[in-house]
Design a protein around this motif. Structure first.
Motif, mmCIF file in Angstrom:
data_model
loop_
_atom_site.group_PDB
_atom_site.id
_atom_site.type_symbol
_atom_site.label_atom_id
_atom_site.label_comp_id
_atom_site.label_asym_id
_atom_site.label_seq_id
_atom_site.Cartn_x
_atom_site.Cartn_y
_atom_site.Cartn_z
ATOM 1 N N PRO A 1 0.834 -1.214 0.000
ATOM 2 C CA PRO A 1 0.000 0.000 0.000
ATOM 3 C C PRO A 1 0.869 1.266 0.000
ATOM 4 O O PRO A 1 2.076 1.183 0.249
ATOM 5 C CB PRO A 1 -0.789 -0.093 1.308
ATOM 6 N N SER A 2 0.221 2.394 -0.222
ATOM 7 C CA SER A 2 0.906 3.681 -0.195
ATOM 8 C C SER A 2 1.319 4.045 1.222
ATOM 9 O O SER A 2 0.763 3.528 2.198
ATOM 10 C CB SER A 2 -0.042 4.764 -0.705
ATOM 11 N N GLU B 1 -10.686 -16.962 0.875
ATOM 12 C CA GLU B 1 -10.321 -16.322 -0.387
ATOM 13 C C GLU B 1 -10.337 -17.347 -1.509
ATOM 14 O O GLU B 1 -9.502 -18.256 -1.527
ATOM 15 C CB GLU B 1 -8.922 -15.693 -0.290
ATOM 16 N N LEU B 2 -11.255 -17.211 -2.420
ATOM 17 C CA LEU B 2 -11.299 -18.131 -3.565
ATOM 18 C C LEU B 2 -10.115 -17.842 -4.482
ATOM 19 O O LEU B 2 -9.609 -18.731 -5.158
ATOM 20 C CB LEU B 2 -12.608 -17.963 -4.337
ATOM 21 N N ILE B 3 -9.707 -16.571 -4.537
ATOM 22 C CA ILE B 3 -8.475 -16.201 -5.230
ATOM 23 C C ILE B 3 -7.644 -15.441 -4.205
ATOM 24 O O ILE B 3 -8.146 -14.512 -3.560
ATOM 25 C CB ILE B 3 -8.728 -15.296 -6.459
ATOM 26 N N ALA C 1 -4.545 -6.426 1.900
ATOM 27 C CA ALA C 1 -3.466 -6.490 2.883
ATOM 28 C C ALA C 1 -4.062 -6.348 4.276
ATOM 29 O O ALA C 1 -5.003 -5.598 4.473
ATOM 30 C CB ALA C 1 -2.478 -5.357 2.627
ATOM 31 N N ASP C 2 -3.502 -7.075 5.224
ATOM 32 C CA ASP C 2 -3.979 -6.985 6.602
ATOM 33 C C ASP C 2 -3.038 -6.118 7.425
ATOM 34 O O ASP C 2 -1.844 -6.365 7.492
ATOM 35 C CB ASP C 2 -4.058 -8.390 7.202
ATOM 36 N N PHE C 3 -3.603 -5.090 8.039
ATOM 37 C CA PHE C 3 -2.821 -4.257 8.955
ATOM 38 C C PHE C 3 -3.548 -4.267 10.287
ATOM 39 O O PHE C 3 -4.571 -3.596 10.430
ATOM 40 C CB PHE C 3 -2.698 -2.830 8.407
ATOM 41 N N ASP C 4 -3.076 -5.053 11.201
ATOM 42 C CA ASP C 4 -3.650 -5.088 12.547
ATOM 43 C C ASP C 4 -5.163 -5.390 12.506
ATOM 44 O O ASP C 4 -5.935 -4.829 13.296
ATOM 45 C CB ASP C 4 -3.385 -3.723 13.210
ATOM 46 N N GLY C 5 -5.574 -6.240 11.578
ATOM 47 C CA GLY C 5 -6.984 -6.632 11.481
ATOM 48 C C GLY C 5 -7.806 -5.785 10.529
ATOM 49 O O GLY C 5 -8.932 -6.132 10.199
ATOM 50 N N MET C 6 -7.230 -4.655 10.071
ATOM 51 C CA MET C 6 -7.899 -3.822 9.055
ATOM 52 C C MET C 6 -7.387 -4.219 7.681
ATOM 53 O O MET C 6 -6.233 -4.609 7.536
ATOM 54 C CB MET C 6 -7.550 -2.342 9.280
ATOM 55 N N LYS C 7 -8.215 -4.052 6.665
ATOM 56 C CA LYS C 7 -7.802 -4.427 5.324
ATOM 57 C C LYS C 7 -7.468 -3.186 4.495
ATOM 58 O O LYS C 7 -8.166 -2.169 4.582
ATOM 59 C CB LYS C 7 -8.940 -5.186 4.635
ATOM 60 N N GLY D 1 -1.045 -9.107 -0.340
ATOM 61 C CA GLY D 1 -2.469 -9.010 -0.642
ATOM 62 C C GLY D 1 -2.930 -7.607 -0.996
ATOM 63 O O GLY D 1 -4.069 -7.432 -1.432
ATOM 64 N N ALA D 2 -2.058 -6.615 -0.819
ATOM 65 C CA ALA D 2 -2.480 -5.223 -1.061
ATOM 66 C C ALA D 2 -3.064 -5.047 -2.458
ATOM 67 O O ALA D 2 -4.051 -4.353 -2.650
ATOM 68 C CB ALA D 2 -1.301 -4.265 -0.866
ATOM 69 N N ARG D 3 -2.462 -5.703 -3.432
ATOM 70 C CA ARG D 3 -2.911 -5.510 -4.805
ATOM 71 C C ARG D 3 -4.089 -6.396 -5.191
ATOM 72 O O ARG D 3 -4.515 -6.408 -6.329
ATOM 73 C CB ARG D 3 -1.742 -5.680 -5.773
ATOM 74 N N GLY D 4 -4.627 -7.125 -4.238
ATOM 75 C CA GLY D 4 -5.864 -7.872 -4.491
ATOM 76 C C GLY D 4 -5.649 -9.198 -5.190
ATOM 77 O O GLY D 4 -4.527 -9.674 -5.356
#
Lengths: 262, 262, 262, 262
Positions: free
Chosen positions: C160-161, C187-189, C195-201, D191-194
């Protein structure tokens, strides 16, 4: 590879088109045209130090490099002459110059049919904007409840925008007549419900920072469908110019409006 | 665990509050109040077959279970009596009933200060909506260019919505005076630029499918800031009711408006 | 009128700042600084033909025009010296140069307190972005369910940014711990849930045409709250630089980070 | 007026369809079918006290009222028998029951062609969702850069959603192959980019309050095009059922999928 000439290569749009052609895998820039440029090759100009492409001063001279496509971003009088010349020499024109008359367009189209030369004249090359309008029209067949929110920078004087009005016109052709909102709705402050176009509402937002954006928002029972176009930069036109160059070589007449190629 | 009573547990809001309390980790439902319910326990009602909680018919009877918090979704006359009774018996009221008079509110607040009992009376328990308004007010200090787009289902008669007007009022208190848009802007169709509130524009969209949504959109040089609240369902009020229950037990007086707890 | 000097006036940011000062009602440009510029006045430069403002070559020479504020967009080594010099001569620094060390910042802050001179050093002058992060942090106290969608042009390599990560860090300080989504989600894909950051996506979108955008989206029972910042252009920083100039003259020490002025 | 029968009128979908037919200007409800309902007329049921419409127990009995259209929301085994019966008696079926086998579909289609009876079997009646997918596919011909953001309530377990995957499949059929984003992009957090689907990215957001939403976002040079569908409620299917009823009476065979009627 499609061989391309750019007429009016020194104007804002022409220069952007020149760069687009140079950067495109499938295109070869075989020449540029400007009667007032003294230099004879792009590599003599500061912007294109390494690009070895001839600069022509007359349209006749262009024939030596046998272009497939003639991109034209000149002025109306010149564009008309150039387009006729291109058609008559079996070069497909892609013309972004606005201001040709209806008579000129009709004559050029007739000539292109006779000679079976494809071409495109388009006042608007923004593929995304054209798709937005087409999708909006299609959705309006099924969802008569629709409002347009268009958002522009606050230097814009007119409201609604031309694109908003054109979108509303296109939807009006297919949409079941209906007046948006509650039959007894009441504006506590005048203008809250926006501009009325044939029963549809248009809202114009003007804020610094914004560029040119439009959202067409449909509502149905339990659902919503929204189509949005964001234009960040004049360069967006180049996707449409490139598309035009790819398509015209397969056409057998001149068409008016990018929407007829999508 | 906070021990909670719900008065008006059979109305739409009261029933939702009852379920929220039952599902909340930190809350214990110690009783419900309704003078017209004949049954004496929730487990005798079809909606709550397994919930063993007493149903009280008088406010005095409630004292036997010593609640910490008294949630009230009744009618104004009853709510006033209930709130005073709660305060005088050291139970913190959380009141969503609207329609109390200014005199009643003043008297109840004074009484709560004397007895140092915390409490909350709020016409609106939607935490998200309150935050939206607070954020909008804050941003308006730095960005005087702002427009509100509020979107509701097409059964709504009034435009703009009460929330939009309240948001505009709050921004008006801190915003540098400015008339939105180009000084010489022109409406090609009347109403395009929306309703004017103190130089800010408000646009009201009404479409089937929509519920209740508001977007406050700020523009600055080269940037935009947007705050949006979507209300999908009346149940959204319960986040605020729960928050109220958690907070009132630490207060020493009655406050009016959820915004004063955020 | 606040009298302002701009150091580093020939760089991209410095030039934008110079123009902002020239266009601002409340500001007077009393000088610019660049040791390598040979000309002695802005009116000798092609960009500023009519602007009569001295160009200084040394910081000592600046004192002759007695600026109130010293805007600095130079390089770290120079910025440190300039800032100390400004503080010691009772000129309030507004510094956008990044790369000062923690030691330098601490020393400059101490010196500013001793001399009671206000100032601002900020790595990021985008008011809208700072407000977005502050609002997100505030909302995270009440809504632990939050995901970040950040959208950038596809020339950006990292995801992420930095702004998304900083926003997540700020929310993490106040948010109740929670892992976003269904406990048994699948996640099927791979990567669908971000991305997971401390439980946030966090979800990173990369598309041509986009510039720099971030949406922080909160969900509660029956409602949603979204905060979005759009950055269209580097010029957006100037709102923050102007704000800094207005505020520092009322401060009695150097502060770090624009957020401490909002 | 189109004369309509509803089979499976007591299930959730069937009941909603029954109400839609009753409220529609162009439709007349001539009967409902349920082999297990003891009452003989809708007006004997508490939900329809004033609606005088016969309740049939067998499909043969239905013929007495000569419906034009047979809406079917039953179970697969019944739906197959019902659909064949309708076709053979010149009643156009509109079938929302899912789970018919490919063989059954092929047989029913063949039979409908022989008898020149129109009909529709559709697993999804959401007009807005079908249009979103069609528009996305069309736009993908011109804009290979596209990412999908789908947003659902956090009770959903799977990610990405079935609709997102179907949309990506449809775009994949026409889109120029391309891997989204910077060729050297790097995920600082995995996972950030999905999720990657054939070079396109899909991001799945899960938050309480949300219902079912999908945004297909295209990027081109200097522009963006976004298509968004919001589903707030199961009732959204009824727009498609109504559309089906209007269209099937003009068809001469059974079609599968609402998209073939749009």
């Amino acid at each position: 590879m499609i061989k391309i000439l750019v007429a009016g290569f020194k104007g804002k749009m022409g220069a952007t088109a020149t760069k687009m052609v140079l950067n495109h895998d499938q295109f070869e820039l075989v020449g540029v045209l400007d009667p007032f440029e003294e230099k004879g090759n792009l590599n003599e100009l500061i912007e294109y130090p390494t690009i070895n492409v001839p600069i022509f001063k007359t349209k006749e001279a262009v024939l030596s490099v046998q272009p497939d496509v003639w991109i034209d971003f000149t002025i109306p009088a010149v564009a008309y002459e150039n387009t006729r010349f291109a058609i008559e020499h079996n070069i497909s024109p892609v013309v972004g110059t606005t201001g040709l008359t209806e008579e000129q367009l009709a004559e050029l189209t007739d000539r292109s049919k006779e000679l079976q030369v494809g071409g495109l004249i388009a006042p608007n090359f923004a593929v995304g904007a054209v798709l937005m309008m087409q999708f909006a029209q299609k959705a309006a067949e099924y969802f008569p409840d629709v409002e347009i929110i268009e958002l522009h920078h606050d230097n814009k004087r007119d409201a609604p925008s031309g694109t908003a009005i054109k979108t509303a016109e296109m939807m009006s052709e297919v949409r079941a007549k209906k007046k948006q909102g509650h039959p007894e709705e009441e504006e506590l402050i005048e203008g809250a419900r926006g501009a009325d176009f044939d029963g549809m509402k248009i809202h114009s937002v003007r804020l610094p920072g914004l560029i040119a954006h439009q959202q067409v928002q449909f509502g149905g029972i339990g659902e919503g469908l929204t189509i949005r176009h964001d234009s960040y930069d004049r360069s967006s036109f180049m996707t449409g110019v490139a598309l035009g160059c790819e398509k015209v070589v397969h056409l057998e007449k001149l068409v008016y409006g990018l929407e007829n190629l999508l």
